[in-house]
Design a protein around this motif. Structure first.
Motif, PDB file in Angstrom:
ATOM      1  N   ARG A  44      43.783 -31.167 -89.567  1.00  0.00           N
ATOM      2  CA  ARG A  44      42.428 -30.791 -89.622  1.00  0.00           C
ATOM      3  C   ARG A  44      41.477 -30.976 -88.355  1.00  0.00           C
ATOM      4  O   ARG A  44      40.627 -30.356 -87.938  1.00  0.00           O
ATOM      5  CB  ARG A  44      41.851 -30.877 -91.008  1.00  0.00           C
ATOM      6  CG  ARG A  44      40.401 -30.097 -91.350  1.00  0.00           C
ATOM      7  CD  ARG A  44      40.408 -28.812 -91.212  1.00  0.00           C
ATOM      8  NE  ARG A  44      39.177 -28.133 -91.273  1.00  0.00           N
ATOM      9  CZ  ARG A  44      38.737 -27.324 -90.424  1.00  0.00           C
ATOM     10  NH1 ARG A  44      39.439 -26.781 -89.675  1.00  0.00           N
ATOM     11  NH2 ARG A  44      37.213 -26.833 -90.616  1.00  0.00           N
ATOM     12  N   GLU A  46      42.329 -31.993 -85.547  1.00  0.00           N
ATOM     13  CA  GLU A  46      42.848 -31.168 -84.499  1.00  0.00           C
ATOM     14  C   GLU A  46      42.411 -29.829 -84.208  1.00  0.00           C
ATOM     15  O   GLU A  46      41.910 -29.412 -83.247  1.00  0.00           O
ATOM     16  CB  GLU A  46      44.460 -31.430 -84.268  1.00  0.00           C
ATOM     17  CG  GLU A  46      45.109 -30.769 -83.146  1.00  0.00           C
ATOM     18  CD  GLU A  46      46.636 -31.298 -83.270  1.00  0.00           C
ATOM     19  OE1 GLU A  46      47.419 -30.510 -82.581  1.00  0.00           O
ATOM     20  OE2 GLU A  46      47.132 -32.180 -83.924  1.00  0.00           O
ATOM     21  N   ASP A  47      42.299 -29.108 -85.491  1.00  0.00           N
ATOM     22  CA  ASP A  47      41.678 -27.939 -85.469  1.00  0.00           C
ATOM     23  C   ASP A  47      40.259 -27.662 -85.264  1.00  0.00           C
ATOM     24  O   ASP A  47      39.801 -27.016 -84.457  1.00  0.00           O
ATOM     25  CB  ASP A  47      42.062 -27.232 -86.938  1.00  0.00           C
ATOM     26  CG  ASP A  47      43.343 -26.949 -87.279  1.00  0.00           C
ATOM     27  OD1 ASP A  47      44.404 -26.904 -86.243  1.00  0.00           O
ATOM     28  OD2 ASP A  47      43.806 -26.434 -88.374  1.00  0.00           O
ATOM     29  N   ILE A  48      39.700 -28.890 -85.738  1.00  0.00           N
ATOM     30  CA  ILE A  48      38.268 -29.014 -85.112  1.00  0.00           C
ATOM     31  C   ILE A  48      37.908 -29.139 -83.854  1.00  0.00           C
ATOM     32  O   ILE A  48      37.094 -28.489 -83.179  1.00  0.00           O
ATOM     33  CB  ILE A  48      37.580 -30.023 -86.265  1.00  0.00           C
ATOM     34  CG1 ILE A  48      37.596 -29.523 -87.519  1.00  0.00           C
ATOM     35  CG2 ILE A  48      36.129 -30.206 -85.678  1.00  0.00           C
ATOM     36  CD1 ILE A  48      37.064 -30.561 -88.623  1.00  0.00           C
ATOM     37  N   LEU A  50      39.996 -28.217 -81.787  1.00  0.00           N
ATOM     38  CA  LEU A  50      40.182 -26.998 -80.693  1.00  0.00           C
ATOM     39  C   LEU A  50      39.188 -26.116 -80.912  1.00  0.00           C
ATOM     40  O   LEU A  50      38.723 -25.548 -79.684  1.00  0.00           O
ATOM     41  CB  LEU A  50      41.725 -26.547 -81.294  1.00  0.00           C
ATOM     42  CG  LEU A  50      42.258 -25.084 -80.790  1.00  0.00           C
ATOM     43  CD1 LEU A  50      42.365 -25.168 -79.337  1.00  0.00           C
ATOM     44  CD2 LEU A  50      43.237 -24.646 -81.527  1.00  0.00           C
ATOM     45  N   ASP A  51      38.729 -25.904 -81.976  1.00  0.00           N
ATOM     46  CA  ASP A  51      37.514 -24.650 -82.292  1.00  0.00           C
ATOM     47  C   ASP A  51      36.231 -25.221 -81.473  1.00  0.00           C
ATOM     48  O   ASP A  51      35.683 -24.473 -80.838  1.00  0.00           O
ATOM     49  CB  ASP A  51      37.110 -24.937 -83.881  1.00  0.00           C
ATOM     50  CG  ASP A  51      38.033 -24.165 -84.709  1.00  0.00           C
ATOM     51  OD1 ASP A  51      39.041 -23.740 -84.024  1.00  0.00           O
ATOM     52  OD2 ASP A  51      38.083 -24.502 -85.960  1.00  0.00           O
ATOM     53  N   ALA A  52      36.108 -26.577 -81.505  1.00  0.00           N
ATOM     54  CA  ALA A  52      34.750 -27.060 -80.601  1.00  0.00           C
ATOM     55  C   ALA A  52      35.166 -27.005 -79.168  1.00  0.00           C
ATOM     56  O   ALA A  52      33.995 -26.349 -78.403  1.00  0.00           O
ATOM     57  CB  ALA A  52      34.564 -28.680 -80.964  1.00  0.00           C
ATOM     58  N   ARG A  53      36.219 -26.949 -78.579  1.00  0.00           N
ATOM     59  CA  ARG A  53      36.583 -26.810 -77.197  1.00  0.00           C
ATOM     60  C   ARG A  53      36.503 -25.279 -77.107  1.00  0.00           C
ATOM     61  O   ARG A  53      35.974 -25.027 -75.808  1.00  0.00           O
ATOM     62  CB  ARG A  53      38.037 -27.095 -76.738  1.00  0.00           C
ATOM     63  CG  ARG A  53      38.117 -28.723 -76.735  1.00  0.00           C
ATOM     64  CD  ARG A  53      39.355 -29.147 -76.530  1.00  0.00           C
ATOM     65  NE  ARG A  53      39.420 -30.512 -76.034  1.00  0.00           N
ATOM     66  CZ  ARG A  53      40.735 -31.271 -76.102  1.00  0.00           C
ATOM     67  NH1 ARG A  53      41.874 -30.634 -76.540  1.00  0.00           N
ATOM     68  NH2 ARG A  53      40.351 -32.691 -75.759  1.00  0.00           N
ATOM     69  N   LEU A  54      37.161 -24.450 -77.823  1.00  0.00           N
ATOM     70  CA  LEU A  54      36.739 -22.962 -77.789  1.00  0.00           C
ATOM     71  C   LEU A  54      35.463 -22.490 -77.618  1.00  0.00           C
ATOM     72  O   LEU A  54      34.922 -21.761 -76.947  1.00  0.00           O
ATOM     73  CB  LEU A  54      37.605 -22.183 -78.748  1.00  0.00           C
ATOM     74  CG  LEU A  54      39.054 -22.224 -78.778  1.00  0.00           C
ATOM     75  CD1 LEU A  54      39.668 -21.658 -80.152  1.00  0.00           C
ATOM     76  CD2 LEU A  54      39.606 -21.646 -77.510  1.00  0.00           C
ATOM     77  N   MET A  55      34.554 -23.029 -78.521  1.00  0.00           N
ATOM     78  CA  MET A  55      33.278 -22.779 -78.568  1.00  0.00           C
ATOM     79  C   MET A  55      32.432 -23.267 -77.055  1.00  0.00           C
ATOM     80  O   MET A  55      31.572 -22.592 -76.520  1.00  0.00           O
ATOM     81  CB  MET A  55      32.172 -23.315 -79.640  1.00  0.00           C
ATOM     82  CG  MET A  55      32.713 -22.572 -81.191  1.00  0.00           C
ATOM     83  SD  MET A  55      31.655 -23.127 -82.500  1.00  0.00           S
ATOM     84  CE  MET A  55      32.004 -24.957 -82.695  1.00  0.00           C
ATOM     85  N   ASP A  58      33.483 -20.906 -74.461  1.00  0.00           N
ATOM     86  CA  ASP A  58      32.681 -19.678 -74.562  1.00  0.00           C
ATOM     87  C   ASP A  58      31.156 -19.937 -73.962  1.00  0.00           C
ATOM     88  O   ASP A  58      30.731 -18.835 -73.333  1.00  0.00           O
ATOM     89  CB  ASP A  58      32.562 -19.021 -76.039  1.00  0.00           C
ATOM     90  CG  ASP A  58      31.828 -17.838 -76.218  1.00  0.00           C
ATOM     91  OD1 ASP A  58      32.093 -16.848 -75.694  1.00  0.00           O
ATOM     92  OD2 ASP A  58      30.757 -17.773 -77.130  1.00  0.00           O
ATOM     93  N   SER A  74      29.538 -32.216 -79.174  1.00  0.00           N
ATOM     94  CA  SER A  74      30.304 -32.059 -80.350  1.00  0.00           C
ATOM     95  C   SER A  74      31.809 -32.057 -80.164  1.00  0.00           C
ATOM     96  O   SER A  74      32.507 -32.762 -81.099  1.00  0.00           O
ATOM     97  CB  SER A  74      29.934 -30.440 -80.955  1.00  0.00           C
ATOM     98  OG  SER A  74      28.747 -30.567 -81.555  1.00  0.00           O
TER      99      SER A  74
END
Length: 113
Positions: A44, A46-48, A50-55, A58, A74
């Motif tokens: 989880r 790791e997913d967070i 990844l999500d933070a890096r994607l944001m 963007d 973040s």
């Protein structure tokens, strides 16, 4: 009489070894359960990250400086949390390996193997 005392001591030692094995097995089971929980937490985290890096990516594409600064912080926080969880997971896995080896070694010493 000495022979009877010896038999009692051997029987007592067997009971102690059996109790120690039961306790060690229960502890090992608890460690495995903790490692499973930490594994899920690690995934989880790791997913967070990844999500933070994607944001952040963007925000960088959009050139939004405020979001870039905020999301950079973040990402750093998420990464730091992930590192802590990963270290705890690795430490626990090492502990499980040590305790498993100790349990097997004690079984070999007690003649149970």
């Amino acid at each position: 009489m000495g022979n009877e005392l010896h038999k009692q001591l051997v029987a007592h030692a067997k009971v102690i070894y059996a109790a120690e094995d039961i306790i060690a097995s229960a502890r090992l089971k608890e460690l495995y359960e903790c490692s499973e929980l930490l594994r899920r937490t690690r995934v989880r985290a790791e997913d967070i990250v990844l999500d933070a890096r994607l944001m952040l990516a963007d925000a960088e594409r959009q050139g939004d400086i405020e979001r870039i600064v905020a999301l950079s912080a973040s990402v750093d926080q998420a990464r730091a949390f992930y590192d802590k969880v990963l270290n705890a997971y690795v430490t626990l896995c090492c502990r499980i390996r040590e305790e498993s080896k100790a349990l097997l070694d004690s079984a070999d010493l007690s003649g149970a193997a």
